[in-house]
Design a protein around this motif. Structure first.
Motif, PDB file in Angstrom:
ATOM      1  N   PHE A   1       0.868  -1.176   0.000  1.00 44.66           N
ATOM      2  CA  PHE A   1       0.000   0.000   0.000  1.00 44.66           C
ATOM      3  C   PHE A   1       0.905   1.226   0.000  1.00 44.66           C
ATOM      4  O   PHE A   1       1.674   1.423   0.937  1.00 44.66           O
ATOM      5  CB  PHE A   1      -0.889  -0.006   1.250  1.00 44.66           C
ATOM      6  CG  PHE A   1      -1.824   1.157   1.319  1.00 44.66           C
ATOM      7  CD1 PHE A   1      -2.996   1.155   0.585  1.00 44.66           C
ATOM      8  CD2 PHE A   1      -1.533   2.256   2.103  1.00 44.66           C
ATOM      9  CE1 PHE A   1      -3.872   2.229   0.652  1.00 44.66           C
ATOM     10  CE2 PHE A   1      -2.394   3.340   2.178  1.00 44.66           C
ATOM     11  CZ  PHE A   1      -3.567   3.318   1.442  1.00 44.66           C
ATOM     12  N   ARG A   2       0.864   2.021  -1.076  1.00 44.52           N
ATOM     13  CA  ARG A   2       1.701   3.216  -1.180  1.00 44.52           C
ATOM     14  C   ARG A   2       0.847   4.447  -0.874  1.00 44.52           C
ATOM     15  O   ARG A   2      -0.215   4.636  -1.451  1.00 44.52           O
ATOM     16  CB  ARG A   2       2.289   3.350  -2.569  1.00 44.52           C
ATOM     17  CG  ARG A   2       3.221   4.545  -2.705  1.00 44.52           C
ATOM     18  CD  ARG A   2       3.759   4.709  -4.102  1.00 44.52           C
ATOM     19  NE  ARG A   2       4.458   3.515  -4.524  1.00 44.52           N
ATOM     20  CZ  ARG A   2       4.505   3.102  -5.798  1.00 44.52           C
ATOM     21  NH1 ARG A   2       3.885   3.773  -6.739  1.00 44.52           N
ATOM     22  NH2 ARG A   2       5.161   2.018  -6.108  1.00 44.52           N
TER      23      ARG A   2
ATOM     24  N   PRO B   1       4.328   0.242   3.018  1.00 39.51           N
ATOM     25  CA  PRO B   1       4.474  -1.050   3.702  1.00 39.51           C
ATOM     26  C   PRO B   1       4.048  -2.171   2.755  1.00 39.51           C
ATOM     27  O   PRO B   1       3.182  -1.968   1.893  1.00 39.51           O
ATOM     28  CB  PRO B   1       3.526  -0.932   4.898  1.00 39.51           C
ATOM     29  CG  PRO B   1       2.554   0.125   4.524  1.00 39.51           C
ATOM     30  CD  PRO B   1       3.228   1.031   3.547  1.00 39.51           C
ATOM     31  N   ASN B   2       4.681  -3.340   2.901  1.00 41.49           N
ATOM     32  CA  ASN B   2       4.316  -4.456   2.049  1.00 41.49           C
ATOM     33  C   ASN B   2       4.545  -5.776   2.775  1.00 41.49           C
ATOM     34  O   ASN B   2       5.238  -5.834   3.784  1.00 41.49           O
ATOM     35  CB  ASN B   2       5.071  -4.420   0.715  1.00 41.49           C
ATOM     36  CG  ASN B   2       6.540  -4.157   0.883  1.00 41.49           C
ATOM     37  OD1 ASN B   2       7.176  -4.766   1.729  1.00 41.49           O
ATOM     38  ND2 ASN B   2       7.086  -3.253   0.099  1.00 41.49           N
ATOM     39  N   ALA B   3       3.926  -6.813   2.247  1.00 36.40           N
ATOM     40  CA  ALA B   3       4.048  -8.159   2.820  1.00 36.40           C
ATOM     41  C   ALA B   3       3.866  -9.172   1.702  1.00 36.40           C
ATOM     42  O   ALA B   3       3.219  -8.891   0.689  1.00 36.40           O
ATOM     43  CB  ALA B   3       3.005  -8.378   3.911  1.00 36.40           C
ATOM     44  N   GLY B   4       4.448 -10.337   1.881  1.00 33.76           N
ATOM     45  CA  GLY B   4       4.322 -11.386   0.880  1.00 33.76           C
ATOM     46  C   GLY B   4       5.172 -12.579   1.233  1.00 33.76           C
ATOM     47  O   GLY B   4       5.321 -12.931   2.407  1.00 33.76           O
ATOM     48  N   TYR B   5       5.775 -13.167   0.208  1.00 32.74           N
ATOM     49  CA  TYR B   5       6.585 -14.367   0.390  1.00 32.74           C
ATOM     50  C   TYR B   5       7.881 -14.217  -0.387  1.00 32.74           C
ATOM     51  O   TYR B   5       7.896 -13.666  -1.490  1.00 32.74           O
ATOM     52  CB  TYR B   5       5.818 -15.602  -0.098  1.00 32.74           C
ATOM     53  CG  TYR B   5       6.419 -16.891   0.383  1.00 32.74           C
ATOM     54  CD1 TYR B   5       6.115 -17.386   1.645  1.00 32.74           C
ATOM     55  CD2 TYR B   5       7.308 -17.603  -0.407  1.00 32.74           C
ATOM     56  CE1 TYR B   5       6.667 -18.571   2.110  1.00 32.74           C
ATOM     57  CE2 TYR B   5       7.866 -18.788   0.049  1.00 32.74           C
ATOM     58  CZ  TYR B   5       7.541 -19.264   1.304  1.00 32.74           C
ATOM     59  OH  TYR B   5       8.097 -20.432   1.769  1.00 32.74           O
TER      60      TYR B   5
ATOM     61  N   LEU C   1      14.104   3.838  -0.963  1.00 33.95           N
ATOM     62  CA  LEU C   1      14.825   2.909  -0.097  1.00 33.95           C
ATOM     63  C   LEU C   1      13.815   1.900   0.429  1.00 33.95           C
ATOM     64  O   LEU C   1      12.663   2.255   0.689  1.00 33.95           O
ATOM     65  CB  LEU C   1      15.456   3.644   1.081  1.00 33.95           C
ATOM     66  CG  LEU C   1      16.495   4.708   0.754  1.00 33.95           C
ATOM     67  CD1 LEU C   1      16.844   5.500   2.006  1.00 33.95           C
ATOM     68  CD2 LEU C   1      17.739   4.067   0.168  1.00 33.95           C
ATOM     69  N   ARG C   2      14.263   0.647   0.599  1.00 32.65           N
ATOM     70  CA  ARG C   2      13.348  -0.354   1.148  1.00 32.65           C
ATOM     71  C   ARG C   2      14.101  -1.279   2.092  1.00 32.65           C
ATOM     72  O   ARG C   2      15.240  -1.660   1.849  1.00 32.65           O
ATOM     73  CB  ARG C   2      12.713  -1.190   0.051  1.00 32.65           C
ATOM     74  CG  ARG C   2      11.716  -2.200   0.658  1.00 32.65           C
ATOM     75  CD  ARG C   2      11.042  -3.035  -0.344  1.00 32.65           C
ATOM     76  NE  ARG C   2      11.972  -4.058  -0.802  1.00 32.65           N
ATOM     77  CZ  ARG C   2      11.678  -4.946  -1.734  1.00 32.65           C
ATOM     78  NH1 ARG C   2      10.519  -4.916  -2.332  1.00 32.65           N
ATOM     79  NH2 ARG C   2      12.562  -5.850  -2.093  1.00 32.65           N
TER      80      ARG C   2
END
Length: 185
Positions: free
Chosen positions: A82-83, A97-101, A155-156
């Motif tokens: 979600f940006r 923020p992000n999420a996954g595999y 940056l991440r």
């Protein structure tokens, strides 16, 4: 043989992503246990605007790194995020923020508590498993669109929570792929 196959898949995927994505590149620093390496990665981040300031994002990437001990790490993170642009315009400073595999493989040896290499029942060395659920956050700057292209610098930080946790820090330069239109365009 499996290691050679994993290397080929990782290198082929990195080349394919780099060719298709035109400048969707990142400088990546990875750390886990006794492995540290910096290298290049490639990614494709697409977004769908849901308001002037907010986007739902999906991302896939490829990272292949080798350290000074010739150990290798291949990762393919697949994430949803979600940006949110802070000035609520769809450009400028954003957080994502992000999420996954994270799909991955390594040639990083596993060692027991006294420092001896661990072998499986066939006598082959066992390697660290780096696949697992991942979460992270990105910050960056989306430039005003120039025609249909919007450049992005960011940056991440991403952490994968597999059997062996992996920390990834990235500096990214890309152009944004956005599907749909924001209401002010």
């Amino acid at each position: 043989m499996m290691l050679l196959k994993n290397r080929f898949i990782a290198l082929y995927s990195l080349l394919l992503f780099s060719t298709i994505c035109n400048a969707q590149i990142e400088v990546v620093h990875v750390s886990l246990k006794n492995f540290r390496a910096t290298g290049l990665g490639s990614f494709l981040n697409v977004s769908l605007p849901i308001s002037d300031a907010n986007y739902i994002t999906a991302e896939g990437g490829v990272q292949f790194l080798k350290n000074s001990d010739e150990e290798e790490l291949s990762m393919i993170p697949v994430l949803l995020g979600f940006r949110y642009t802070l000035n609520k315009s769809g450009s400028g400073i954003y957080v994502e923020p992000n999420a996954g595999y994270n799909f991955g493989s390594s040639t990083i040896g596993k060692y027991d508590e006294i420092g001896s290499p661990i072998s499986d029942e066939n006598g082959r060395y066992v390697y660290e498993k780096v696949s697992g659920l991942s979460t992270g956050i990105g910050v960056g700057y989306l430039f005003e669109p120039s025609g249909k292209i919007q450049f992005n610098v960011g940056l991440r930080y991403l952490r994968s929570f597999g059997e062996t946790p992996v920390n990834t820090f990235s500096f990214r330069i890309s152009h944004a792929f956005t599907f749909g239109r924001r209401s002010n365009q």
